[in-house]
Design a protein around this motif. Structure first.
Motif, PDB file in Angstrom:
ATOM      1  N   PRO A   1      10.680   1.623  15.882  1.00 11.08           N
ATOM      2  CA  PRO A   1      10.811   2.916  15.222  1.00 11.08           C
ATOM      3  C   PRO A   1      10.028   4.013  15.955  1.00 11.08           C
ATOM      4  CG  PRO A   1       9.338   1.499  13.983  1.00 11.08           C
ATOM      5  CD  PRO A   1       9.932   0.663  15.086  1.00 11.08           C
ATOM      6  N   SER A   2      10.461   5.255  15.768  1.00 12.94           N
ATOM      7  CA  SER A   2       9.776   6.380  16.406  1.00 12.94           C
ATOM      8  C   SER A   2       8.638   6.905  15.539  1.00 12.94           C
ATOM      9  CB  SER A   2      10.762   7.498  16.705  1.00 12.94           C
ATOM     10  OG  SER A   2      11.354   7.947  15.513  1.00 12.94           O
ATOM     11  N   LYS A   3       8.515   6.397  14.312  1.00 13.21           N
ATOM     12  CA  LYS A   3       7.390   6.729  13.441  1.00 13.21           C
ATOM     13  C   LYS A   3       6.727   5.443  12.998  1.00 13.21           C
ATOM     14  CE  LYS A   3       8.891  11.072  11.506  1.00 13.21           C
ATOM     15  NZ  LYS A   3       7.880  12.049  11.685  1.00 13.21           N
ATOM     16  N   VAL A   4       5.399   5.439  13.046  1.00 16.55           N
ATOM     17  CA  VAL A   4       4.628   4.276  12.628  1.00 16.55           C
ATOM     18  C   VAL A   4       3.831   4.657  11.395  1.00 16.55           C
ATOM     19  CG1 VAL A   4       2.798   2.677  13.298  1.00 16.55           C
ATOM     20  CG2 VAL A   4       4.474   3.404  14.972  1.00 16.55           C
ATOM     21  N   LEU A   5       3.866   3.805  10.384  1.00 13.08           N
ATOM     22  CA  LEU A   5       3.168   4.047   9.127  1.00 13.08           C
ATOM     23  C   LEU A   5       2.239   2.872   8.858  1.00 13.08           C
ATOM     24  CD1 LEU A   5       3.210   6.050   6.670  1.00 13.08           C
ATOM     25  CD2 LEU A   5       4.708   4.402   5.589  1.00 13.08           C
ATOM     26  N   VAL A   6       0.943   3.167   8.706  1.00 15.93           N
ATOM     27  CA  VAL A   6      -0.044   2.160   8.346  1.00 15.93           C
ATOM     28  C   VAL A   6      -0.565   2.541   6.976  1.00 15.93           C
ATOM     29  CG1 VAL A   6      -2.229   1.066   8.967  1.00 15.93           C
ATOM     30  CG2 VAL A   6      -0.677   1.821  10.759  1.00 15.93           C
ATOM     31  N   SER A   7      -0.493   1.608   6.026  1.00 17.75           N
ATOM     32  CA  SER A   7      -0.847   1.922   4.647  1.00 17.75           C
ATOM     33  C   SER A   7      -1.719   0.834   4.044  1.00 17.75           C
ATOM     34  CB  SER A   7       0.435   2.082   3.825  1.00 17.75           C
ATOM     35  OG  SER A   7       0.138   2.354   2.488  1.00 17.75           O
ATOM     36  N   ARG A   8      -2.707   1.252   3.240  1.00  8.79           N
ATOM     37  CA  ARG A   8      -3.562   0.336   2.498  1.00  8.79           C
ATOM     38  C   ARG A   8      -3.812   0.936   1.113  1.00  8.79           C
ATOM     39  NH1 ARG A   8      -2.240  -2.114   6.388  1.00  8.79           N
ATOM     40  NH2 ARG A   8      -3.500  -3.447   7.708  1.00  8.79           N
ATOM     41  N   ALA A   9      -4.107   0.079   0.140  1.00  9.57           N
ATOM     42  CA  ALA A   9      -4.369   0.541  -1.226  1.00  9.57           C
ATOM     43  C   ALA A   9      -5.482  -0.293  -1.839  1.00  9.57           C
ATOM     44  CB  ALA A   9      -3.108   0.443  -2.068  1.00  9.57           C
TER      45      ALA A   9
ATOM     46  N   MET B   1      -9.976  -0.829   9.464  1.00  8.46           N
ATOM     47  CA  MET B   1     -10.857   0.313   9.238  1.00  8.46           C
ATOM     48  C   MET B   1     -10.560   0.952   7.882  1.00  8.46           C
ATOM     49  SD  MET B   1     -10.667   4.006   9.346  1.00  8.46           S
ATOM     50  CE  MET B   1      -9.144   4.222  10.170  1.00  8.46           C
ATOM     51  N   MET B   2      -9.291   1.094   7.552  1.00  5.12           N
ATOM     52  CA  MET B   2      -8.903   1.681   6.268  1.00  5.12           C
ATOM     53  C   MET B   2      -9.348   0.786   5.108  1.00  5.12           C
ATOM     54  SD  MET B   2      -5.141   3.004   7.433  1.00  5.12           S
ATOM     55  CE  MET B   2      -4.604   3.618   5.855  1.00  5.12           C
ATOM     56  N   GLU B   3      -9.161  -0.524   5.248  1.00  4.80           N
ATOM     57  CA  GLU B   3      -9.578  -1.459   4.202  1.00  4.80           C
ATOM     58  C   GLU B   3     -11.078  -1.374   3.951  1.00  4.80           C
ATOM     59  OE1 GLU B   3      -8.266  -5.330   5.450  1.00  4.80           O
ATOM     60  OE2 GLU B   3      -6.138  -4.759   5.296  1.00  4.80           O
ATOM     61  N   LYS B   4     -11.841  -1.336   5.026  1.00  9.16           N
ATOM     62  CA  LYS B   4     -13.305  -1.267   4.907  1.00  9.16           C
ATOM     63  C   LYS B   4     -13.740   0.028   4.224  1.00  9.16           C
ATOM     64  CE  LYS B   4     -17.474  -1.856   7.655  1.00  9.16           C
ATOM     65  NZ  LYS B   4     -18.002  -2.122   8.998  1.00  9.16           N
ATOM     66  N   ASN B   5     -13.149   1.145   4.636  1.00 13.35           N
ATOM     67  CA  ASN B   5     -13.516   2.429   4.035  1.00 13.35           C
ATOM     68  C   ASN B   5     -13.094   2.508   2.572  1.00 13.35           C
ATOM     69  OD1 ASN B   5     -14.734   3.378   6.386  1.00 13.35           O
ATOM     70  ND2 ASN B   5     -12.842   4.270   7.139  1.00 13.35           N
ATOM     71  N   LEU B   6     -11.920   1.994   2.241  1.00 15.87           N
ATOM     72  CA  LEU B   6     -11.483   1.996   0.843  1.00 15.87           C
ATOM     73  C   LEU B   6     -12.392   1.113  -0.009  1.00 15.87           C
ATOM     74  CD1 LEU B   6      -7.595   1.926   1.198  1.00 15.87           C
ATOM     75  CD2 LEU B   6      -8.983   3.776   0.237  1.00 15.87           C
ATOM     76  N   ASP B   7     -12.845  -0.002   0.539  1.00 13.26           N
ATOM     77  CA  ASP B   7     -13.760  -0.858  -0.201  1.00 13.26           C
ATOM     78  C   ASP B   7     -15.096  -0.152  -0.427  1.00 13.26           C
ATOM     79  OD1 ASP B   7     -14.329  -3.426  -1.476  1.00 13.26           O
ATOM     80  OD2 ASP B   7     -15.774  -3.693   0.170  1.00 13.26           O
ATOM     81  N   GLN B   8     -15.576   0.584   0.576  1.00 14.57           N
ATOM     82  CA  GLN B   8     -16.815   1.350   0.414  1.00 14.57           C
ATOM     83  C   GLN B   8     -16.632   2.441  -0.648  1.00 14.57           C
ATOM     84  OE1 GLN B   8     -17.617   2.589   4.482  1.00 14.57           O
ATOM     85  NE2 GLN B   8     -18.936   0.834   4.828  1.00 14.57           N
ATOM     86  N   LEU B   9     -15.457   3.072  -0.668  1.00 14.96           N
ATOM     87  CA  LEU B   9     -15.157   4.074  -1.692  1.00 14.96           C
ATOM     88  C   LEU B   9     -15.194   3.427  -3.075  1.00 14.96           C
ATOM     89  CD1 LEU B   9     -14.180   6.939  -2.516  1.00 14.96           C
ATOM     90  CD2 LEU B   9     -11.839   6.093  -2.167  1.00 14.96           C
ATOM     91  N   ARG B  10     -14.559   2.262  -3.207  1.00 14.67           N
ATOM     92  CA  ARG B  10     -14.535   1.563  -4.497  1.00 14.67           C
ATOM     93  C   ARG B  10     -15.956   1.229  -4.954  1.00 14.67           C
ATOM     94  NH1 ARG B  10     -15.462  -3.275  -5.905  1.00 14.67           N
ATOM     95  NH2 ARG B  10     -15.373  -4.098  -3.784  1.00 14.67           N
ATOM     96  N   ARG B  11     -16.764   0.660  -4.066  1.00 16.73           N
ATOM     97  CA  ARG B  11     -18.138   0.295  -4.439  1.00 16.73           C
ATOM     98  C   ARG B  11     -18.958   1.523  -4.825  1.00 16.73           C
ATOM     99  NH1 ARG B  11     -20.459  -2.213   0.168  1.00 16.73           N
ATOM    100  NH2 ARG B  11     -18.525  -2.211   1.319  1.00 16.73           N
ATOM    101  N   LEU B  12     -18.806   2.608  -4.078  1.00 19.63           N
ATOM    102  CA  LEU B  12     -19.538   3.844  -4.371  1.00 19.63           C
ATOM    103  C   LEU B  12     -19.174   4.382  -5.762  1.00 19.63           C
ATOM    104  CD1 LEU B  12     -21.231   6.385  -3.389  1.00 19.63           C
ATOM    105  CD2 LEU B  12     -19.010   7.317  -2.672  1.00 19.63           C
ATOM    106  N   ILE B  13     -17.895   4.514  -6.022  1.00 20.35           N
ATOM    107  CA  ILE B  13     -17.447   5.108  -7.276  1.00 20.35           C
ATOM    108  C   ILE B  13     -17.749   4.209  -8.459  1.00 20.35           C
ATOM    109  CG2 ILE B  13     -15.416   5.851  -8.567  1.00 20.35           C
ATOM    110  CD1 ILE B  13     -14.345   6.967  -5.881  1.00 20.35           C
ATOM    111  N   GLU B  14     -17.518   2.910  -8.320  1.00 20.77           N
ATOM    112  CA  GLU B  14     -17.812   2.003  -9.428  1.00 20.77           C
ATOM    113  C   GLU B  14     -19.309   1.953  -9.716  1.00 20.77           C
ATOM    114  OE1 GLU B  14     -15.821  -1.732  -8.624  1.00 20.77           O
ATOM    115  OE2 GLU B  14     -13.867  -0.871  -9.138  1.00 20.77           O
TER     116      GLU B  14
END
Length: 167
Positions: free
Chosen positions: A26-34, A148-161
């Motif tokens: 594909p000509s567009k690449v999408l990387v997604s995490r939640a 990198m996205m997974e690690k940052n999202l986990d840090q966000l979760r820990r911070l907010i919780e």
């Protein structure tokens, strides 16, 4: 002379093969995490819609190479980051690399009151050129950006919780 001719023909054939394989990608690449965060949506939004808050949860934001100009503008390493749009559920930012190639980052927040959970979905979208090495190199985007996205999202979760549990 024959060896040189054979080498040149081999290089041309390899380039054509790589180009043909690249056209199938594909000509567009999408990387997604939640991630699910057990907190109200407002506490999540306050962390993601202001670049100055990213230093609380995005790895590398406290590095000397990071220069935050405002709540919507920053120089992060060699990338210029600008929050282009934000509303109640979405923060869209543009990341322009040193080579001038843009990536679009979209962070979506979805609150599910029955579970008391806010879902944060973060994605990067990048357009890829036609050159074979660009197309084939795009395969690595998920392997580079994903962890990198997974690690940052986990840090966000820990911070907010941690913040919401202390209230």
């Amino acid at each position: 002379m024959k060896l040189l001719k054979l080498g040149l023909i081999s290089l041309v054939i390899l380039f054509l093969l790589a180009t043909i394989m690249g056209t199938m990608l594909p000509s567009k690449v999408l990387v997604s995490r939640a991630i699910n965060i057990k907190a109200p949506i407002d506490s999540v939004r306050s962390q993601i819609e202001d670049i100055r808050q990213w230093s609380n949860w995005v790895e590398g934001m406290n590095d000397p190479s990071v220069h935050i100009q405002s709540s919507v503008n920053a120089q992060i390493g060699k990338s210029e980051v600008t929050i282009a749009e934000k509303n109640d559920s979405t923060v869209i930012s543009t990341w322009i690399t040193a080579k001038g190639k843009p990536q679009i980052s979209t962070m979506r927040v979805i609150y599910q009151p029955q579970q008391g959970v806010t879902i944060v979905q973060w994605q990067f979208e990048q357009s890829i050129g036609w050159l074979p090495w660009e197309k084939l190199g795009s395969i690595m985007n998920d392997k580079i950006l994903g962890p990198m996205m997974e690690k940052n999202l986990d840090q966000l979760r820990r911070l907010i919780e941690a913040e919401t549990s202390s209230l």
